[in-house]
Design an enzyme around this catalytic site. Structure first.
Site, PDB file in Angstrom:
ATOM      1  N   TYR A 145       2.873 -10.009  15.590  1.00  0.00           N
ATOM      2  CA  TYR A 145       3.122  -8.758  14.861  1.00  0.00           C
ATOM      3  C   TYR A 145       3.927  -7.499  15.285  1.00  0.00           C
ATOM      4  CZ  TYR A 145       2.094  -4.836  11.872  1.00  0.00           C
ATOM      5  OH  TYR A 145       2.031  -3.720  11.076  1.00  0.00           O
ATOM      6  N   GLN A 202       0.781  -1.211  -0.053  1.00  0.00           N
ATOM      7  CA  GLN A 202       0.205  -0.002  -0.177  1.00  0.00           C
ATOM      8  C   GLN A 202       0.818   1.213  -0.150  1.00  0.00           C
ATOM      9  OE1 GLN A 202      -3.896   0.159   2.265  1.00  0.00           O
ATOM     10  NE2 GLN A 202      -2.852  -1.324   3.548  1.00  0.00           N
ATOM     11  N   THR A 259       2.719  -8.059   7.316  1.00  0.00           N
ATOM     12  CA  THR A 259       1.424  -7.353   7.687  1.00  0.00           C
ATOM     13  C   THR A 259       0.302  -8.159   8.118  1.00  0.00           C
ATOM     14  OG1 THR A 259       0.850  -6.670   5.530  1.00  0.00           O
ATOM     15  CG2 THR A 259       2.114  -5.237   6.654  1.00  0.00           C
ATOM     16  N   TRP A 270      -3.725   1.921  11.117  1.00  0.00           N
ATOM     17  CA  TRP A 270      -4.737   1.638  10.299  1.00  0.00           C
ATOM     18  C   TRP A 270      -4.942   2.099   8.820  1.00  0.00           C
ATOM     19  CZ3 TRP A 270      -9.932   2.534  13.273  1.00  0.00           C
ATOM     20  CH2 TRP A 270      -9.848   2.074  14.685  1.00  0.00           C
TER      21      TRP A 270
END
Ligand SMILES: NC(=O)c1ccc[n+]([C@@H]2O[C@H](COP(=O)([O-])OP(=O)(O)OC[C@H]3O[C@@H](n4cnc5c(N)ncnc54)[C@H](OP(=O)(O)O)[C@@H]3O)[C@@H](O)[C@H]2O)c1
Length: 294
Positions: A124, A11, A61, A149
């Site tokens: 994580y 992303q 992730t 987020w």
């Protein structure tokens, strides 16, 4: 300025590529082109491209899967950044590294600043914290950017999951007792390019270290979902607006427990760098405009 971006198809990596400033000579490598867990590959890459700055957008992730894939998560989130930090230091390069709000346990009632105690509750979060520590120890000129987020038009994320579910269901049940800062990948990329520009302009007085950067205002997942479906229906991205029902996290158990409150206090980056926070509601509209064109 020659900049190496790792994890270039994620992303944030994608938004870094799509919004690259004209003064940057970009070397963008995805996981197939450079596996950051492979120290020798990292060293070869550094010798070949000789970047002045590395931006590490590579990460493992999958928060829930990490609970059972501890080794892989550690390799990518801790050993990989250590490899980059070590190689950057040897080559005299700087390193920008991205981390997460999940290094916190979420029991705070006010936004976490950079001096707040970390206490990750998941594999994580633990591996990301190990990555932060390796970067800080091994590379003098490092900047660690904790964010939260993340959403974008590219890749998998909460916004796209809500859009898909909205077209399949009449009611979406969404957790209402976890709070954080939705952050667009595009705003993170803009922040990183602003920091890179500052470093280029004043390399000797650039302020290194740990910074928080996330979207405002603070929201719950429920509040975020409500806004997503309202605007998506208005923009014609979904045919009908489903009902969004608030639920407690106990009704939505996950292998990795999420922090109840992981909002980040971002005052430091505003004070030390020319970075403004982004309103995630405006960024969401921009993501919808992109999705509408895809
Ligand atoms: N997503 C969030 O909600 C969130 C929240 C807080 C912080 N962050 C942090 O923000 C940063 C960017 O996240 P993102 O959302 O852009 O993640 P993302 O979309 O999952 O992208 C991560 C990229 O890293 C690549 N990668 C995985 N293993 C690699 C390896 N060994 N070598 C090189 N590349 C590798 C992945 O490639 P493959 O797909 O080929 O594996 C993927 O393209 C990460 O540091 C993340 O921890 C994310």
């Amino acid at each position: 300025m020659r900049v190496l971006v790792t994890g270039a198809d994620g992303q944030v990596g994608t938004e870094l590529r799509l919004n690259v400033p004209e003064w940057v000579e970009l070397i963008a490598l995805n996981s197939r082109q450079l596996d950051i867990t492979d120290l020798q590959a990292v060293e070869v890459c550094m010798a070949q491209y000789r970047p002045q700055l590395i931006i590490n957008a590579a990460a493992y992730t999958a928060v829930d899967r990490a609970q059972t894939e501890q080794q892989q998560a550690h390799a990518v989130n801790a050993s990989g950044p250590a490899n980059l930090a070590r190689s950057a230091e040897t080559a005299g390069a700087a390193l920008f590294h991205i981390s997460t709000d999940y290094v916190f346990d979420g029991v705070s009632e006010s936004p976490y600043d950079e001096s707040a105690l970390t206490s990750p509750q998941t594999v994580y979060g633990r591996t990301k914290l190990d990555g932060e520590q390796a970067v800080a120890e091994l590379c003098t000129r490092h900047l660690i950017l904790r964010t939260s987020w993340v959403f974008s038009a590219h890749g998998g994320n909460f916004v796209k999951t809500m859009l898909r579910l909205a077209s399949e269901r009449d009611v979406l049940r969404v957790v209402a007792d976890q709070y954080g800062g939705p952050t667009s990948a595009k705003s993170i990329a803009a922040c990183l390019w602003t920091l890179a520009s500052e470093y280029r302009g004043k390399p000797d007085s650039f302020c290194w270290g740990l910074f928080h950067f996330s979207g405002a205002p603070i929201s719950s997942w429920y509040g975020f979902a409500e806004h997503i479906v309202a605007v998506a229906a208005q923009e014609g991205l979904i045919e009908k607006r489903p009902l969004v029902e608030p639920i407690p996290s106990t009704d939505f158990p996950t292998p990795a427990p999420r922090p109840a409150f992981s909002a980040l206090n971002c005052d430091k980056i505003r004070d030390f760098h020319a970075v403004e926070l982004s309103d995630w509601r405006e960024d969401l509209s921009a993501v919808f405009a992109t999705l509408g064109r895809l």
